[in-house]
Write a protein that holds these residues in place. Structure first.
Motif, PDB file in Angstrom:
ATOM      1  N   TRP A 206      46.784  29.733  42.828  1.00  9.31           N
ATOM      2  CA  TRP A 206      45.356  29.930  43.105  1.00  9.31           C
ATOM      3  C   TRP A 206      45.126  31.211  43.893  1.00  9.31           C
ATOM      4  O   TRP A 206      44.219  31.987  43.584  1.00  9.31           O
ATOM      5  CB  TRP A 206      44.814  28.734  43.887  1.00  9.31           C
ATOM      6  N   ILE A 207      45.937  31.454  44.921  1.00  9.11           N
ATOM      7  CA  ILE A 207      45.712  32.632  45.764  1.00  9.11           C
ATOM      8  C   ILE A 207      45.962  33.925  44.991  1.00  9.11           C
ATOM      9  O   ILE A 207      45.276  34.929  45.197  1.00  9.11           O
ATOM     10  CB  ILE A 207      46.583  32.580  47.037  1.00  9.11           C
ATOM     11  N   SER A 208      46.910  33.902  44.067  1.00 13.89           N
ATOM     12  CA  SER A 208      47.161  35.094  43.258  1.00 13.89           C
ATOM     13  C   SER A 208      45.991  35.372  42.326  1.00 13.89           C
ATOM     14  O   SER A 208      45.547  36.514  42.189  1.00 13.89           O
ATOM     15  CB  SER A 208      48.451  34.925  42.446  1.00 13.89           C
ATOM     16  N   ARG A 209      45.496  34.321  41.665  1.00  9.76           N
ATOM     17  CA  ARG A 209      44.388  34.508  40.728  1.00  9.76           C
ATOM     18  C   ARG A 209      43.127  34.990  41.428  1.00  9.76           C
ATOM     19  O   ARG A 209      42.307  35.704  40.841  1.00  9.76           O
ATOM     20  CB  ARG A 209      44.106  33.197  39.984  1.00  9.76           C
ATOM     21  N   ASN A 210      42.952  34.591  42.701  1.00 10.57           N
ATOM     22  CA  ASN A 210      41.713  34.918  43.392  1.00 10.57           C
ATOM     23  C   ASN A 210      41.830  36.048  44.407  1.00 10.57           C
ATOM     24  O   ASN A 210      40.821  36.468  44.970  1.00 10.57           O
ATOM     25  CB  ASN A 210      41.189  33.664  44.100  1.00 10.57           C
ATOM     26  N   ALA A 211      43.010  36.546  44.632  1.00 16.48           N
ATOM     27  CA  ALA A 211      43.187  37.652  45.582  1.00 16.48           C
ATOM     28  C   ALA A 211      44.063  38.752  44.999  1.00 16.48           C
ATOM     29  O   ALA A 211      43.615  39.879  44.793  1.00 16.48           O
ATOM     30  CB  ALA A 211      43.781  37.132  46.891  1.00 16.48           C
ATOM     31  N   VAL A 213      45.405  39.299  41.966  1.00 15.71           N
ATOM     32  CA  VAL A 213      44.984  39.860  40.676  1.00 15.71           C
ATOM     33  C   VAL A 213      43.726  40.703  40.845  1.00 15.71           C
ATOM     34  O   VAL A 213      43.577  41.769  40.243  1.00 15.71           O
ATOM     35  CB  VAL A 213      44.767  38.754  39.629  1.00 15.71           C
ATOM     36  N   ARG A 214      42.815  40.240  41.705  1.00 13.26           N
ATOM     37  CA  ARG A 214      41.596  41.011  41.961  1.00 13.26           C
ATOM     38  C   ARG A 214      41.941  42.401  42.504  1.00 13.26           C
ATOM     39  O   ARG A 214      41.363  43.410  42.091  1.00 13.26           O
ATOM     40  CB  ARG A 214      40.724  40.259  42.967  1.00 13.26           C
ATOM     41  N   ILE A 215      42.903  42.454  43.420  1.00 18.86           N
ATOM     42  CA  ILE A 215      43.319  43.743  43.996  1.00 18.86           C
ATOM     43  C   ILE A 215      43.975  44.618  42.934  1.00 18.86           C
ATOM     44  O   ILE A 215      43.709  45.822  42.836  1.00 18.86           O
ATOM     45  CB  ILE A 215      44.286  43.496  45.175  1.00 18.86           C
ATOM     46  N   VAL A 216      44.846  44.012  42.109  1.00 18.40           N
ATOM     47  CA  VAL A 216      45.547  44.775  41.073  1.00 18.40           C
ATOM     48  C   VAL A 216      44.558  45.344  40.054  1.00 18.40           C
ATOM     49  O   VAL A 216      44.658  46.503  39.648  1.00 18.40           O
ATOM     50  CB  VAL A 216      46.602  43.892  40.373  1.00 18.40           C
ATOM     51  N   VAL A 217      43.591  44.531  39.633  1.00 17.20           N
ATOM     52  CA  VAL A 217      42.596  45.012  38.664  1.00 17.20           C
ATOM     53  C   VAL A 217      41.769  46.142  39.266  1.00 17.20           C
ATOM     54  O   VAL A 217      41.514  47.165  38.614  1.00 17.20           O
ATOM     55  CB  VAL A 217      41.686  43.852  38.207  1.00 17.20           C
ATOM     56  N   PHE A 218      41.360  45.980  40.514  1.00 21.12           N
ATOM     57  CA  PHE A 218      40.588  47.039  41.165  1.00 21.12           C
ATOM     58  C   PHE A 218      41.400  48.330  41.235  1.00 21.12           C
ATOM     59  O   PHE A 218      40.902  49.418  40.923  1.00 21.12           O
ATOM     60  CB  PHE A 218      40.164  46.605  42.565  1.00 21.12           C
ATOM     61  N   ALA A 219      42.664  48.213  41.658  1.00 19.36           N
ATOM     62  CA  ALA A 219      43.507  49.398  41.763  1.00 19.36           C
ATOM     63  C   ALA A 219      43.728  50.034  40.398  1.00 19.36           C
ATOM     64  O   ALA A 219      43.686  51.269  40.253  1.00 19.36           O
ATOM     65  CB  ALA A 219      44.852  49.031  42.392  1.00 19.36           C
ATOM     66  N   GLY A 220      43.945  49.216  39.375  1.00 22.42           N
ATOM     67  CA  GLY A 220      44.192  49.738  38.037  1.00 22.42           C
ATOM     68  C   GLY A 220      42.998  50.440  37.432  1.00 22.42           C
ATOM     69  O   GLY A 220      43.148  51.329  36.583  1.00 22.42           O
ATOM     70  N   ARG A 221      41.801  50.069  37.869  1.00 25.02           N
ATOM     71  CA  ARG A 221      40.584  50.697  37.345  1.00 25.02           C
ATOM     72  C   ARG A 221      40.078  51.852  38.206  1.00 25.02           C
ATOM     73  O   ARG A 221      39.576  52.847  37.669  1.00 25.02           O
ATOM     74  CB  ARG A 221      39.467  49.648  37.234  1.00 25.02           C
ATOM     75  N   HIS A 222      40.212  51.741  39.528  1.00 27.34           N
ATOM     76  CA  HIS A 222      39.515  52.676  40.408  1.00 27.34           C
ATOM     77  C   HIS A 222      40.408  53.522  41.313  1.00 27.34           C
ATOM     78  O   HIS A 222      39.955  54.555  41.811  1.00 27.34           O
ATOM     79  CB  HIS A 222      38.524  51.905  41.286  1.00 27.34           C
ATOM     80  N   VAL A 223      41.642  53.094  41.534  1.00 28.72           N
ATOM     81  CA  VAL A 223      42.539  53.834  42.435  1.00 28.72           C
ATOM     82  C   VAL A 223      43.568  54.635  41.650  1.00 28.72           C
ATOM     83  O   VAL A 223      43.736  55.841  41.861  1.00 28.72           O
ATOM     84  CB  VAL A 223      43.240  52.871  43.418  1.00 28.72           C
ATOM     85  N   LEU A 224      44.241  53.980  40.726  1.00 25.16           N
ATOM     86  CA  LEU A 224      45.271  54.649  39.929  1.00 25.16           C
ATOM     87  C   LEU A 224      44.622  55.304  38.709  1.00 25.16           C
ATOM     88  O   LEU A 224      44.741  54.842  37.569  1.00 25.16           O
ATOM     89  CB  LEU A 224      46.342  53.644  39.505  1.00 25.16           C
TER      90      LEU A 224
END
Length: 364
Positions: A206-211, A213-224
């Protein structure tokens, strides 16, 4: 030869092509999506049966179309395929199936796309045929003893395709790890290839799906992204190294009984040989060795010395009207995966729309 004319021809009706189609339709463009498959979503439907997406459903919906069901669940490959099919129906996107593009070239200011006996002419062409197109199998595969069942991971579905007996899986990436874990319960299983590292958390909690993964998706779209030094370094690293293991972890493989072995480098007397000289007596070999992005059917001078198309965020500046969606690191780390294709498609369609008037008529 039958000729049809459009403002834009999109090659490929997977997630990248459908995202482009959504924005072309919003922009009231005359367009068609060409796909070689029998059904929309076949690229997903034809993967191994146990495949599940790494990303929860809330992150995999295409533009304008939320993925149905629980946002926390990771869709299966068949659920993803069905979603793409329903997306086409929902928005009435003009997809031409069983239409394999054989060549793209330019005549004057018009692009020409040939597919069998059909000819398409357009002011713009968007290539969205996927980040991966042709399975890559090592040359040594032809030297395996004919009694050994061999299959590329793209053609593997389930254990029923294999002979009884041991299996060697060549390629220790995510597909190789998934398949090894599936097979080791019923047969000796070797997994060949270097350890490229792994994601340090269980992505299905649960914590991965809600924290996480959210960070990874954000980084993959906006940081990297190609706008940041960190993103450019990540692009260069990604092009030279394999992907990290995501769902399956090395300790899970070892605990299950999968034997990690070095690279497979040769065939001797019809049997696979490892880098350390060991010869493995196996009944099956699965080549989980990736794909070749074959764009040789684009008959235009758009490729660099490395064989890759030269572009800026998907726009080929040397050929006005030609663009890509869904290339690895087209703009960001997420460009070739579901959370990223929509943004790139919107950018590409917006840029192409500036150069042609709305509503180029279709002519038979």
């Amino acid at each position: 030869m039958q000729t049809q004319r459009y403002d834009t021809v999109v090659i490929g009706a997977g997630q990248a092509g459908l995202s482009a189609g959504y924005y072309l339709q919003k922009d009231r463009r005359s367009f068609v999506l060409l796909d070689a498959g029998e059904r929309v979503g076949d690229a997903w439907r034809h993967r191994y049966d146990s495949l599940k997406l790494f990303t929860p459903a809330r992150y995999v919906g295409l533009p304008g179309g939320r993925f149905p069901g629980s946002g926390d669940a990771s869709p299966t490959k068949d659920e993803m395929a069905d979603y793409l099919e329903s997306y086409v129906e929902r928005f009435g996107l003009p997809v031409e199936l069983e239409t394999r593009v054989e060549r793209v070239w330019r005549e004057g200011d018009t692009y020409v796309v040939s597919a069998g006996s059909r000819r398409f002419e357009a002011a713009n062409v968007i290539v969205a045929s996927g980040a991966h197109r042709e399975p890559r199998v090592p040359v040594i595969a032809r030297e395996l003893d004919p009694s050994i069942v061999q299959v590329h991971s793209s053609d593997y579905r389930n254990p029923s395709q294999l002979r009884d007996g041991a299996v060697l899986i060549v390629g220790a990436g995510n597909s190789g790890g998934d398949i090894a874990l599936e097979l080791v319960g019923t047969r000796p299983t070797w997994l060949s290839g270097p350890d490229r590292g792994h994601v340090p958390v269980d992505i299905d909690t649960w914590i991965s799906r809600n924290a996480f993964v959210r960070i990874v998706v954000f980084a993959g779209r906006h940081v990297l992204t190609l706008r940041t030094p960190m993103g450019r370094r990540a692009r260069d690293k990604a092009s030279s190294q394999g992907d990290l293991l995501v769902r399956v972890k090395p300790k899970q493989l070892i605990a299950a009984g999968v034997e990690r072995v070095p690279k497979t480098t040769a065939i001797r007397d019809g049997k696979p040989v490892l880098e350390d000289g060991r010869v493995l007596d196996v009944a099956n070999v699965i080549w989980s060795t990736g794909y070749r992005h074959d764009l040789s059917w684009i008959d235009l001078p758009i490729f660099g010395e490395d064989g890759k198309p030269m572009h800026e965020r998907g726009i080929v500046t040397s050929e006005p009207g030609l663009a890509f969606v869904g290339l690895p690191f087209q703009f960001a780390a997420a460009s070739d995966v579901l959370p990223g294709v929509g943004r790139d498609a919107r950018y590409v369609v917006h840029r192409l729309s500036k150069r042609t008037p709305v509503g180029v008529p279709v002519a038979a």
